[in-house]
Design an enzyme around this catalytic site. Structure first.
Site: not given
Ligand code: GLU
Length: 430
Positions: A116
């Site tokens: 993240k």
């Molecule tokens: N931000 C989204 C989540 O928290 C998608 C992450 C992604 O597709 O890599 O799941």
């Protein structure tokens, strides 16, 4: 219990999600009798990068933002997870959300680890050109650890397909070749997948429908409240309405709207899309009432979908929640102590790592299509999403029943076990 429910402690409100995620891991490790070495590995992200991001603002002055990218685990595959632009972004939040991505990818069994990232900024106060320059400089700064086989970002809070397009372009320009598969959630013209934009909300709606069915409840007329009207909440609300639910309450940062007979979600979504930077507070009430976010959470509904930010359901409101089913569209919307209160009250909570996994599932499908340079019809994407969400819910449901634990613990146990198995099978390098 009632007494603890009265007041949320200060640490609970300001306390960080990372300590919640670690405490959850510790509990699951004990239940699984996890090898202490593997437990220690999972308590620490594999790699963390903090970067300074200088941006030339429109008025000519330089502003320096701070950005992060945390890779929690690559045991099951390349790291995967979103990029968030928000004033509250910090290293511990990125760590927590990265670990949740590891569990999320494991629980739906897509071949990724978890990561993240984000930049501490307030995009609402920035022009599009400033956000573009911020994105490009941030991307350049974290590029050494990115790559389609290393770490693949995607949208998250306050980022969108356009931001992903700038990221893909920045990496491609610096590499001197097209590397669009380094991010997912891109616009379709740039190799994005049909159905990706709606995927998280669609997954949430599928989970609501399937869970109601398992509980022997009809979806028609089910009263739903959705907190957050971004990419997740707005799509979930619209699809739930199409499935026959009555969406009686929605909200965003400006507050909420409540209408007993049901809100016209499609019309509200259309209004917000066609009025850039507008908020729900700008939308006429059409006979409904304005409510606060707090009132939305405790409103008289059957299903509550928190689809905004973390730590919204806390000890100061958990006892007042009237919904019998909570489906977590956001990441980490429930504090640990609030979770205990919900469990004691017999409220069923489908946890974030399962409920909102639709986004990363279709990110996986996008990455597969990009790598093959072969693109599918939207129907194929949606059919595969549906199948993966159904299978994952079934696995978590059955596992939780077999072990007599709440769905959150069951989902985390399944996920951690899968990650641990991958670590064990690989062995420890060197
Ligand atoms: N931000 C989204 C989540 O928290 C998608 C992450 C992604 O597709 O890599 O799941």
């Amino acid at each position: 219990m009632e007494q603890t429910a009265q007041i949320a402690t200060k640490t609970e409100i300001t306390g960080d999600l990372w300590s919640t995620v670690l405490a959850q891991l510790d509990e699951v490790a004990e239940r699984l009798q996890l090898d202490p070495g593997i437990h220690a590995m999972l308590r620490q992200p594999e790699r963390e990068l903090t970067v300074a991001v200088p941006v030339m603002m429109d008025d000519g002055h330089i502003e320096v933002f701070t950005g992060y990218r945390v890779q929690h685990s690559s045991a099951r595959g390349p790291c995967k997870g979103g990029i968030r632009y928000h004033p509250e972004v910090n290293l511990n939040e990125a760590r927590a959300l990265a670990a949740l991505m590891t569990w999320k990818c494991a629980v739906v069994n897509v071949p990724f680890g978890g990561a993240k990232g984000g930049v501490t900024c307030n995009p609402r106060q920035m022009s599009e050109a400033e956000i573009c320059r911020l994105t490009r400089r941030y991307t350049a700064m974290i590029m050494p650890i990115l790559g389609p086989r290393r770490d693949i970002p995607a949208p998250d809070v306050n980022t969108n397909p356009q931001v992903m397009a700038w990221m893909a372009d920045t990496v491609s320009m610096l590499e001197g070749s097209s590397v669009i598969e380094v991010v997912t959630g891109k616009p379709v013209v740039l190799g994005g997948s049909l159905g990706r934009k709606e995927a998280t909300g669609r997954g949430v709606a599928i989970v609501v429908r399937e869970t109601l069915q398992r509980l022997g409840r009809r979806i028609e007329g089910t009263r739903v409240a959705v907190q957050g009207f971004g990419n997740v909440g707005s799509v979930a609300a619209r699809l739930l309405q199409e499935m026959g639910c009555r969406v009686v309450a929605i909200s965003d940062v400006s507050g909420g709207l409540y209408r007993e007979q049901g809100l016209d979600v499609a019309a509200i979504a259309h209004y917000l899309e066609t009025h850039p930077r507008s908020l729900l507070a700008d939308y006429p009430t059409h006979g409904g009432a304005r409510i606060s976010n707090e009132e939305l959470l405790t409103s008289d509904v059957d299903v509550l979908v928190p689809a905004a930010l973390e730590h919204q359901i806390r000890t100061d409101n958990a006892a007042a929640i009237q919904a019998r089913l909570i489906v977590e569209g956001a990441n980490g919307p429930t504090t640990r102590r609030a979770d205990d209160i919900l469990n004691e009250r017999g409220i069923i909570v489908v946890p974030d790592i399962l409920a909102n996994a639709g986004g990363v599932v279709v990110s996986y499908l996008e990455w597969v299509q990009d790598l093959q340079r072969f693109f599918w019809e939207e129907e194929e994407v949606n059919t595969r999403l549906e199948a993966i969400m159904q299978r994952s819910l079934r696995e978590v449901w059955d596992f939780s029943q077999a072990h007599q634990v709440p769905l959150r613990i069951g989902a985390h146990m399944l996920a951690v076990r899968r990650v641990a198995e991958a670590i064990q099978t690989r062995g420890i390098f060197p």
